[in-house]
Structure formats: C-alpha cells, structure tokens
Design an enzyme around this catalytic site. Structure first.
Site, PDB file in Angstrom:
ATOM      1  N   HIS A 123     -34.832  19.417  -6.286  1.00 19.99           N
ATOM      2  CA  HIS A 123     -34.837  18.696  -7.482  1.00 19.99           C
ATOM      3  C   HIS A 123     -36.428  18.406  -7.663  1.00 19.99           C
ATOM      4  O   HIS A 123     -37.087  18.002  -6.672  1.00 19.99           O
ATOM      5  CB  HIS A 123     -34.167  17.337  -7.397  1.00 19.99           C
ATOM      6  CG  HIS A 123     -33.993  16.643  -8.743  1.00 19.99           C
ATOM      7  ND1 HIS A 123     -35.164  16.095  -9.484  1.00 19.99           N
ATOM      8  CD2 HIS A 123     -32.821  16.622  -9.470  1.00 19.99           C
ATOM      9  CE1 HIS A 123     -34.641  15.558 -10.475  1.00 19.99           C
ATOM     10  NE2 HIS A 123     -33.349  15.678 -10.696  1.00 19.99           N
TER      11      HIS A 123
ATOM     12  N   GLY B 138     -13.071  13.911  -6.084  1.00 15.65           N
ATOM     13  CA  GLY B 138     -11.843  13.501  -5.142  1.00 15.65           C
ATOM     14  C   GLY B 138     -11.079  12.356  -5.954  1.00 15.65           C
ATOM     15  O   GLY B 138      -9.797  12.424  -6.017  1.00 15.65           O
TER      16      GLY B 138
ATOM     17  N   GLY C 156     -12.172  13.223   0.413  1.00 17.57           N
ATOM     18  CA  GLY C 156     -13.209  12.683  -0.326  1.00 17.57           C
ATOM     19  C   GLY C 156     -12.999  12.147  -1.654  1.00 17.57           C
ATOM     20  O   GLY C 156     -12.028  12.033  -2.318  1.00 17.57           O
TER      21      GLY C 156
ATOM     22  N   HIS D  36     -31.616  18.397  -3.144  1.00 20.47           N
ATOM     23  CA  HIS D  36     -30.704  17.486  -3.914  1.00 20.47           C
ATOM     24  C   HIS D  36     -29.180  17.951  -4.242  1.00 20.47           C
ATOM     25  O   HIS D  36     -28.334  17.190  -4.194  1.00 20.47           O
ATOM     26  CB  HIS D  36     -31.273  17.628  -5.371  1.00 20.47           C
ATOM     27  CG  HIS D  36     -30.754  16.724  -6.613  1.00 20.47           C
ATOM     28  ND1 HIS D  36     -30.446  15.456  -6.211  1.00 20.47           N
ATOM     29  CD2 HIS D  36     -30.114  17.175  -7.732  1.00 20.47           C
ATOM     30  CE1 HIS D  36     -29.679  15.047  -7.229  1.00 20.47           C
ATOM     31  NE2 HIS D  36     -29.623  15.970  -8.105  1.00 20.47           N
TER      32      HIS D  36
ATOM     33  N   ARG E 254     -34.617  22.741 -13.173  1.00 21.75           N
ATOM     34  CA  ARG E 254     -35.102  22.377 -11.931  1.00 21.75           C
ATOM     35  C   ARG E 254     -35.883  23.204 -11.235  1.00 21.75           C
ATOM     36  O   ARG E 254     -36.953  22.921 -10.694  1.00 21.75           O
ATOM     37  CB  ARG E 254     -33.866  21.554 -11.310  1.00 21.75           C
ATOM     38  CG  ARG E 254     -33.398  20.426 -12.118  1.00 21.75           C
ATOM     39  CD  ARG E 254     -32.308  19.938 -11.668  1.00 21.75           C
ATOM     40  NE  ARG E 254     -31.781  18.697 -12.373  1.00 21.75           N
ATOM     41  CZ  ARG E 254     -30.581  17.872 -12.001  1.00 21.75           C
ATOM     42  NH1 ARG E 254     -29.863  18.377 -11.103  1.00 21.75           N
ATOM     43  NH2 ARG E 254     -30.555  16.601 -12.876  1.00 21.75           N
TER      44      ARG E 254
END
Lengths: 247, 211, 638
Positions: C266, C45, C40, C401, C330
């Site tokens: 989200h 990463g 990644g 999200h 959220r």
C-alpha cells in the site's frame, strides 16, 4: 528515556496477583506504549521469565482489544487515544508508570493485564442489531436519512467496545457502551420497529452481567477513546423509560 | 434516584422560601404563622408525607445503588486519577448524601420532632396562641457548634446538588445541546450556591447576632 | 490433477443468475441437521456465519480475538465499492468488472470477478438495512467518493472507518444468530488443523487460547475466512494476530495455494520510526483524493517541507501519470515512491518517505471540509508521528497491506479439498495481481453474504444423509495428536531467542527480496535464507511458561513456524513467474520507462501449488486464465 513500570502480574483468574516493578533504561520517544511492552517482554523472555500478557491486535486504535489502566486512567493520560496509539513522547524521563488491568466484576481477569470482556458480546446478542436477514433489503437509497441523524448514528457507532468506559467508571457501569448501540439504532429509521424491545432486552442483560449503575459522573465520555457522548446515555434513558411506560 | 432527587429539589425551594420569614424583623410573628400553617394545613400535610416518602426512597435507593456499585468492582485500582474525567461531587454523592442524612436527623430532631411531640414554648399572635417555633430556632442557631454543623451541611448539600440536579435530568433522558447547559447552570448557581448559601445564612445570622 | 474451476456455462453476465437457479438446494428440515464450521469472524466470516445461521444451518464460528467484532476487517478505512451508479457517472456492473480485472493486471478469473461486481449492489442494500451509518448527502441519500484506479465515484464510505462500520454490521447480524442459538461462538480459539475424513473436510482442531486445551470440532463442511498472510513480512498493516496458520494447515492437508507471491504494497503508510516498530499504520487511500504526493526536485534536500518552494517540488505521480495523477492504482503508486526514494529524493530522517500534501486542498476547500473528510485519519497520523498534517505534509511510505494470493478455490469458493471453503482475503480469487482500493470489503461481504451461503449447497445437498461424525474418530485423534506434538516440540526447544527475533529476520528477508521489487538472483538467495532462519528457529526459539495455560508466546510461535514455511513458497512462486504484473514486479521484466511488463503468452495462469511433504518441493499446477470479455492490454494510467 528511563521508565519504571509497576505492572500487575497475575497468573490466571484463580490466583491472586501483585505488582512487579521493571526498569527500562532506554525507551524511545517514538515508541508506542505497547511497543515499550514488546521491548520489556523481549528482555523477560531472553531471561526465561514469563512475559507480561496483554491484549492487543490492530495497534491502530480501532479493534478495541488493548486495555490498560495506566497511571490511574483508562488507556493512559491522553484523551481520545487507545493504549496502542499512546506514544512515549507523552511521558517524561524518569517517570514511574503504574499499569493495571481493567477492573470490574463483569470483566474477570484472565492473566496479567488481559480481561474477559465477553459480557459486552452478550449484551449485543440480546438486541444490538436490526433483524434483517440477508437478501431482504430494499434499495439503499429508498431509505433517505437526514445527514444529521446519519452523522449522529455514526458517532455512536464509532464505539470500539474496548471497555474503557467500564474501567474508568467509579461504578463499573457499561452505560456508555450499551447506549452507543441503542442510540445508533434508535436514530435510524431502520431501527424503529425493534426500538423499545431492544433497549429493554439490552439493559436487562447489562444488569445481569453485573455492571454497576450509572451515576452520571461523565468520566466515561472523557476517557472514551472514540469520544462517545453522554447524549447517547440520555437517549437510552429516555427510550428505556418510554418503553417501560408504553409496553 | 432522579425523580425523588428532583422532587426534593423543589421541596428545598419551598422550604427556603418559607424559612426566609426568619429574616423578617417582627419578632418571629411571620415565621410562627408560617410554621403553624405548615403543621396544620391538610394539603401541606399530605405533601409532607409524600416528601418523607421521597426522602426515604432517596436514602434507600442511594444505599442500594452504592452497594451494587461496590459489588460491580470488588477489587479497586491501586492508582486512580479521576480528577480529569469527572467532578469531585459526582464521585462522592454517597458520602455527601450520608453527611446530609446525619444533618437531617439532627435537623428533624431539633425542630420537626419538637414541633410534633416536644414541649414547645407558646406565643400569642393576634389573640391566638401558637407554638413558638421562632424562639426554638433562634435558640438553636445561637449556639456556635449548631450553626457550624449547619454551615458544613449546607456545603454538603451544595456539592450534592452541584452534581445531583443536572444528573437527575440526564437520568430521565432530558438532554439537549441548547437546554442542558442552562440546566447545568441552574443546578450550579441556584441549587449548589444560592439555596445552600441562604440556608446557611440563617444560623450564621442568628449566631453572630447573639455574640 | 487437472484444476476444474467449475465455471458455469453461458454468457458472463448470465452465469451467476443461471447457476443460482440450478444449484441443488438443501431443504429446511435437513439444514437443521447440518453443521458448518466457520473460522474467522471478519467481514467474510461473520457475514457467512450469520447468513448460514439465518438459513437454518447449525454454525460454529471461531476467532482468535476476544470478540468476533475485533477481526482485522475492522481496520479498513476508505470504503467499499458497488456498481450502484448513484453518482450517474456511467458506472455499471460491467464497468466495475472491467476495472477490477484491469486493476488486477489480468490475473484473475473473469467469472468470479463478474459475480463480485453483480452482487456488489446488494451488499450496500444489506448493510444499510442493518443500520450501517454510511456517509450521506444533505438530501438524505448516500454519498460516494472515488478511489484509485477508476474514473467513477462508486465508493461508499463511513468517514475513515468503513471497515469498522461494515464489520459491526456483520457482527450484529452474527450476534443476532448467536442469540438465537443458531450460531455458537468460540472466541479466543485458534484453529490448528483441519480434519479430513474420507477425503472431505469434516472438522477442525482448535486451541482454546485461555486454557491451552486442544478441542475437536465436527462440521459437515469447513469454511475458512481467516484473512491474509501479510504478516509474513513482520512489518505490515495487518493486525498483530493476523496469521496464515489456518490456510497453511489446510494447504498442507491438500488445499492448493493460489498465487502466493501476489502481495499488495500500500502506497500510503506511516514510515518506520525505529527498530522497536511492531506494525505499520495505513493512511487511507482516500487521502489521495485530496492530497498531492511530491518529493523535492533536489536530492538530499533537508529543508522543511513548507520551506521548499512550489517550483522545486516534484509531483512525480502527476508528472508521470497525467490521466490518473495521484489516483493511480496502489502498485504503481508504491513503486513510484520506492523509485524516488531509491534515487535519493526521499524525505524525513530515514529518507525513506515521500510527502502527501493537503495544503492545496485546504486552500481550495477549507480546513473544515478536509477535517470532515479525513479528520480521524489526521488524528491517527498526529498521534503516531507528533506532527500536524494540517500544517505539515504527511510523510508516507509503502507498506505490505494485503495478499491477493490465498487458497485456490473454484467458482463455488471450494478449495481442492472437498467440503473445505475459503472466502474473503484468504482465497486467491478476485483481485488478480493487484487489488483495487475499496474492493476487499466488497469481496469479503460478497463471499459471506451472497456467494458462499448459496454455493455451499452444491456440496451439502449431497451430504444430507451424513450424520454428525463423533470426534473420537481416528482422524480427529490423529490430527489432535499432530497438533499436540508440534506444540510439545516447540515448548521443548528451550533455546535463547524469542519468537519475534525470527519473525523479524524473516520479515527483513521477505521485504528485501520478495517485496516491492524482486529478481531471480535475489529470490534464490532469499530461499536459502528463509530455510536457514527456519532451521535456527526450530533449534533456538524460547517459549517461556507452559502449553496448558494462556501463553501468547506459544501462540506467536505456532504462527511464525507456519510463516517460515509459507515464506519459502512465496519466493518459489515469485521465482516461477517470469513477468511483472500488478504487485509482482520482477526487475528483469519492465518496459523502458519502468512499468510492469506482463507476459500473457506464458503467464496468463493462476499458479496453484500443491504441498508434497516436509522439505519437498511443492508442485505447480496451472489454471489457465481465459479472457473472453476483456481485451488484454498493457495497463496504462497515463
């Protein structure tokens, strides 16, 4: 609406390709261009045919992965828009749309509409950075940067590396891409120590990768989905000249 | 390309100013004096050689770039629509340049070669004899096909400079939000319109006069 | 097995400093001989690979995209938190720590979160030094904005493209190391399995997505930084390629999975427009700084937004949460939107949307200011919907999200497999049951730049004598064969339905029963449904082409096959947690006014699930959460 697609099909980099024609009888205006391809591919797969390979990932216009040359224009008819953000409401019922991959010898075709843009990565690896190891930084606010410079640097840094500039340039030149990075770092005080070396190295690798030359047609600026300005090319030209005269 | 191109632009201005002597209604006296001066003055001669060098450089560089750029996209697009993203001139610099090159060969053959090596008529001005370039020019320009070639070529130069002049500045990295529009206007109105128009006016004038 | 989080001793504010000072080191000569695999190239990463390369390790970095610069961190819009207190509003490391613990509804580990808050300031310094063009004031100093769930301005931003700018910073650092040959990059490669030798992670099997060839790669240690698994819902704000395969394979090889059911929904995304929808687009939370959320007071009001007079609008967040108003966290904002829409007050053709209205701010600040702050977001919105948010309020609706859950890791970010690390979104560690805005970028970079490169020394210092293991080792062979067989099995099904068909089915079930609101009955039903979809997937999926070439359908199939297994674990986890906390809302457990009702006596733990084999129930381990520095209270944003 009814859409006819003429799409470039090519099994891999070694075999020749050709156009295939597909008709989609029921395209919704709210679909994105790529969602239309999803629908087409769904149909092809159900018939056991090979779906059309195309690059895409974030589908919100920021990753720079999507890359279709649509009706003679990189990312299609809308300016400031990536293919994934292009919606079918910008086409008309009955339209025939020609879709091709980016074409440049520096961007070899992988399959259908997918191309290899790793040349861009190699240009960045040559010098598109500020050499600062993790942990070596001073307090962020100890480097005041005039807002105007910071904003300009941001405008350059907004490049998503999609390659539309190369695709649309009649010379397949990568100047807009390369200059965006050169210019971003040249505008910032942090970028000064390596300023001359950077531009020389990056231009050298850019040339090695087989991109064409810039003849200032300005098409890249118009087709760039992020509106990167020709100002950056000028700044890079200036820096390149100066670095060759000075060193 | 930029340096040689911009140098040639300045040459064009000088060349035009000199050639405007053709319009003096003195039977060619001023023009012949001018052409003699151009042919014999050592400074001008040196500059002329620099000029030839730049022309050659511009031509060679142009062909080289065109070849490289072609190599950068071996397989073109089936459908291309660049009408909205760039000017026609900017995309056809090589074509326009080639037309100009053909013109240049004809032009040099007719006048430069004749002046240097040809069998020129002679005229006398204030007791001294001069090669009568004026009558050679007038004769050439009186032929409609020759005048037409000139007019077409001046269109090519106009379009070439419409893009080329401003482009030269961009290549040298000279770009400023306040001054670049002025440079572009200068390129358009002076180099793309006025200068080629005045050059074209010469053959047209003599051709019409002769009809 | 008893989970040992290896939290250092000492007062919370000193743990990290003391630990750093005592952690075993690997000397430079030995670093040269140690290889590390990083999978990644997002914020976590790329920053880890770059930093490890700078330190002298030999690094191999993998990403499935065509370039490391395209990892989905790039799409983060709003900003990155840091306890710099540049705004002089009383911010501090402790306050950031506290806000994050509270915002996570007391389901995260104190020590990790405190460390995150501590290193947050260094991240900003590092990024600025790299040339990240953060927003600035006219005086040339950095600008801040505020974000949901906090009462200070500590969010650094670069217009609405903060993630992009931070990622390009990390990418440039990574590119520098690639240029120096410290890091070798494998783009268009997908990790299909982790290779375990003598109980330690020693490599991976990766598929070259161009040639289809399976490759074996050795590493003394393996770092996963593969992001979240929100695509289990099919529709999410994740990139199309975001997937769970790497961490799921690691899980099946012995890495415990922490809090799989904690999903962040989200609140401000562009609503679904039709069946063709392939993904959802987020509108940054920062919009809630200047936008006001409302629905009509009248049910099924079909007037245009601008025609509804002020007194007939219900600014329900301001009404319910006067202290935080439109800037509640959220999870709360999302549930409130769902509540209004379920009650019949939704807007738009689908009635599954609420308005986010900028007209007040435009009147107050002028269009130019709003454009400077959110111009690019408004553009995105207009492109997708064809509506102009400067004149018509945006229509928004919650969407999946972020996944707070992920591989269980200890204080060193190591999973339960020695030598296997998980950083960034793919671990479970810092956000508890709900992540605060602008904290994902902070965590990714904290892990990658400042935490993992140090903590990995603890493992590697014991491994300096280990020579590179040749990849013809039987374990490599076995892992490759397993991957090969799985691919062959998928290719041989030759059914009649494309991969997306199953993915969409799975997504619908997950969203319906394991999404914004969950209940025991629904979860039980969903478990069965997911199993059925999985069975039919393995019978009816069709993948055209072959496995020895570029084959995007095969890529998808491999990912969806893993989602189909993960989905069930998420359901199990949600079913186990008989409480509501953060993004996990169990309808049975709510207060009288509809707020989440936590059960700290019974559920103040991290669920860490152990894989026991195909079609066997996973075993739940519990890491008790000990709160010594914050007092557990019911979150109140009123």
């Amino acid at each position: 609406m009814k859409i006819t697609l003429k799409v470039w099909r090519q099994q891999n980099g070694k075999t020749p390709g050709n156009f295939n024609t597909y008709t989609l009888p029921d395209v919704s205006e709210d679909m994105s261009f790529l969602e239309m391809f999803d629908v087409l591919n769904d149909e092809l797969i159900r018939k056991g045919e090979d779906p059309i390979a195309f690059d895409h990932d974030c589908r919100e216009g920021i990753c720079g992965m999507c890359s279709m040359y649509i009706n003679g224009r990189a990312h299609g008819p809308l300016t400031g828009t990536t293919t994934c953000q292009l919606h079918m409401r910008h086409f008309n019922d009955g339209d025939t749309i020609v879709v091709e991959p980016w074409r440049a010898s520096a961007f070899p075709i992988i399959k259908d509409l997918m191309v290899d843009r790793s040349a861009f990565d190699r240009v960045i690896q040559a010098g598109g950075f500020i050499s600062v190891n993790t942990g070596n930084a001073v307090d962020a606010n100890s480097i005041p940067i005039p807002k105007e410079d910071a904003d300009k640097a941001f405008d350059a840094a907004a490049c998503i590396g999609c390659g539309a500039c190369v695709a649309t340039c009649k010379n397949a030149s990568a100047m807009l891409f390369v200059s965006a990075k050169v210019s971003q770092l040249a505008l910032l005080p942090q970028g000064q120590p390596e300023r001359h070396l950077r531009v020389k190295k990056m231009v050298e690798v850019m040339d090695e990768e087989g991109f064409g030359n810039c003849t200032n047609t300005g098409a890249c600026e118009v087709e760039c989905p992020k509106g990167i300005s020709l100002d950056h090319i000028a700044r890079m030209n200036r820096d390149y000249l100066v670095s060759n005269i000075v060193d | 390309m930029a340096l040689s191109g911009l140098f040639l632009c300045t040459f064009l201005v000088v060349h035009l100013l000199g050639n405007l002597q053709l319009f003096q209604n003195d039977g060619g006296v001023a023009f012949n004096l001018y052409s003699a001066f151009m042919a014999n003055n050592p400074l001008i001669k040196t500059i002329a050689y620099v000029n030839y060098a730049f022309i050659l450089l511009h031509i060679i560089d142009g062909f080289y770039l065109a070849a490289q750029n072609r190599k950068a996209r071996p397989q073109g697009y089936a459908k291309v629509d660049q009408s909205k993203s760039s000017s026609w001139s900017s995309r056809n610099m090589a074509l326009l340049g080639t037309i100009i090159l053909v013109f240049l060969i004809v032009h040099m053959k007719s006048f430069w070669f004749e002046m240097k090596f040809g069998n020129m008529p002679v005229t006398t001005i204030e007791g001294q004899s001069y090669k009568d370039m004026y009558s050679v020019v007038v004769e050439a320009f009186s032929q409609p096909w020759y005048a037409a070639l000139y007019v077409v070529s001046m269109f090519a130069i106009g379009f070439h400079l419409y893009h080329g002049f401003a482009s030269g500045f961009q290549s040298l990295g000279i770009r400023h939000h306040r001054y670049t529009p002025a440079i572009q206007n200068l390129g358009t109105f002076l180099f793309a319109i006025l200068i080629p128009a005045l050059f074209a006016a010469m053959p047209v004038y003599f051709c019409l006069k002769n009809l | 097995m008893i989970l040992d989080a290896k939290i250092p001793e000492g007062p919370i504010a000193e743990k990290w400093t003391r630990y750093k000072a005592t952690i075993p080191l690997v000397n430079p000569a030995n670093k040269r001989n140690i290889e590390i695999i990083v999978v990644g190239t997002g914020l976590a990463g790329a920053s880890a690979a770059a930093t490890l390369g700078e330190m002298g390790y030999k690094v191999k970095a993998f990403c499935f995209q065509d370039s490391p610069r395209r990892a989905h961190s790039i799409a983060a819009q709003g900003g990155i938190n840091a306890a710099k207190n540049y705004s002089n509003d009383g911010d501090s490391v402790h306050r950031l720590f506290y806000d994050t613990i509270k915002g996570g509804d007391y389901r995260s580990r104190e020590a990790n979160v405190h460390r995150l808050a501590e290193v947050s300031t260094a991240i900003i310094d590092q990024c600025v030094a790299q040339g990240v063009p953060f927003a600035r004031e006219y005086g040339g100093l950095l600008d801040n904005r505020s974000f949901g769930g906090v009462q200070v301005s500590r969010t650094f931003y670069a217009k609405g493209q903060t993630g992009q700018q931070l990622l390009l910073g990390a990418y440039s650092a990574l590119s520098r190391q690639i240029g120096r040959k410290q890091v070798q990059i494998f783009s268009r490669h997908e990790m299909l399995d982790v290779v375990i030798i003598d109980g330690k992670a020693r490599g991976i099997i990766a598929r070259d997505l161009i040639t289809g060839k399976l490759e074996r790669h050795f590493g003394h240690a393996v770092v996963l930084a593969t992001g979240g698994y929100g695509n289990v819902f099919f529709l999410s704000t994740n990139a199309m390629g975001s997937n769970t395969t790497a961490i799921w394979k690691a899980h099946k090889k012995g890495a415990f999975f922490g809090n799989p059911c904690f999903t962040q929904i989200h609140p401000t995304c562009i609503p679904v427009s039709g069946d063709h929808q392939s993904k959802l687009t987020l509108m940054s939370e920062s919009l809630r700084n200047d936008g006001r959320i409302w629905v009509p007071k009248k049910k099924d009001d079909s007037r245009k937004a601008v025609d509804i007079p002020e007194e007939e609008r219900d600014y329900y967040l301001e009404r319910r949460y006067p202290a935080f108003g439109n800037l509640v966290p959220r999870d709360i904002a999302s549930r409130a939107a769902k509540e209004r829409c379920d009650a019949g007050y939704g807007v738009g053709s689908s009635k599954m949307a609420v308005y986010l209205d900028f007209s007040d701010s435009i009147r107050r600040l002028g269009k130019d200011v709003i454009e400077a702050r959110y111009g690019n977001l408004f553009e995105i919105y207009e492109k997708i919907t064809g509506e102009d948010p400067y004149t018509t309020p945006m229509r928004i609706y919650p969407a999946v999200h972020y996944t707070m859950g992920g591989l269980w890791v200890d204080y060193n970010l190591m999973t339960t497999i020695p030598g296997l690390y998980a950083t960034g979104e793919c671990n479970f560690s810092d956000h508890g049951a709900n992540r605060l805005g602008a904290s994902a970028l902070m965590q990714g970079l904290a892990d990658g730049y400042f935490v993992l490169p140090i903590t990995i020394g603890e493992f590697l210092s014991k491994d300096i004598r280990t020579k590179a293991i040749p990849t013809d080792h039987p374990e490599f062979e076995k892992a490759e064969k397993e991957a090969q067989e799985r691919i062959a099995r998928l290719m041989s099904i030759k059914g009649s339905k494309p991969v997306d068909h199953f993915h969409k089915e799975l997504g619908k079930v997950m969203w319906e029963y394991c999404g914004m609101a969950r209940n025991a009955e629904g979860l039980q039903k969903a478990k069965k449904m997911v199993q059925d979809i999985r069975t039919s997937f393995w019978k009816e999926v069709i993948i055209p082409g072959s496995a020895d070439e570029t084959n995007q359908e095969l890529e998808k199939a491999l990912r969806v096959a893993d989602f189909l297994e993960l989905g069930e674990l998420m359901i199990d986890d949600a079913f186990d947690r008989n409480e509501s906390c953060g993004g996990h809302f169990r309808e049975e457990y709510q207060t009288e006014d509809g707020e989440a009702l936590r059960d700290d006596n019974n559920y103040a733990y991290v669920s860490a699930w152990e894989y026991k084999g195909d079609n066997q129930a996973e075993v739940l381990h519990k890491e008790p959460l000990v709160f010594e520095n914050v007092k557990l209270v019911q979150r109140s944003y009123k």
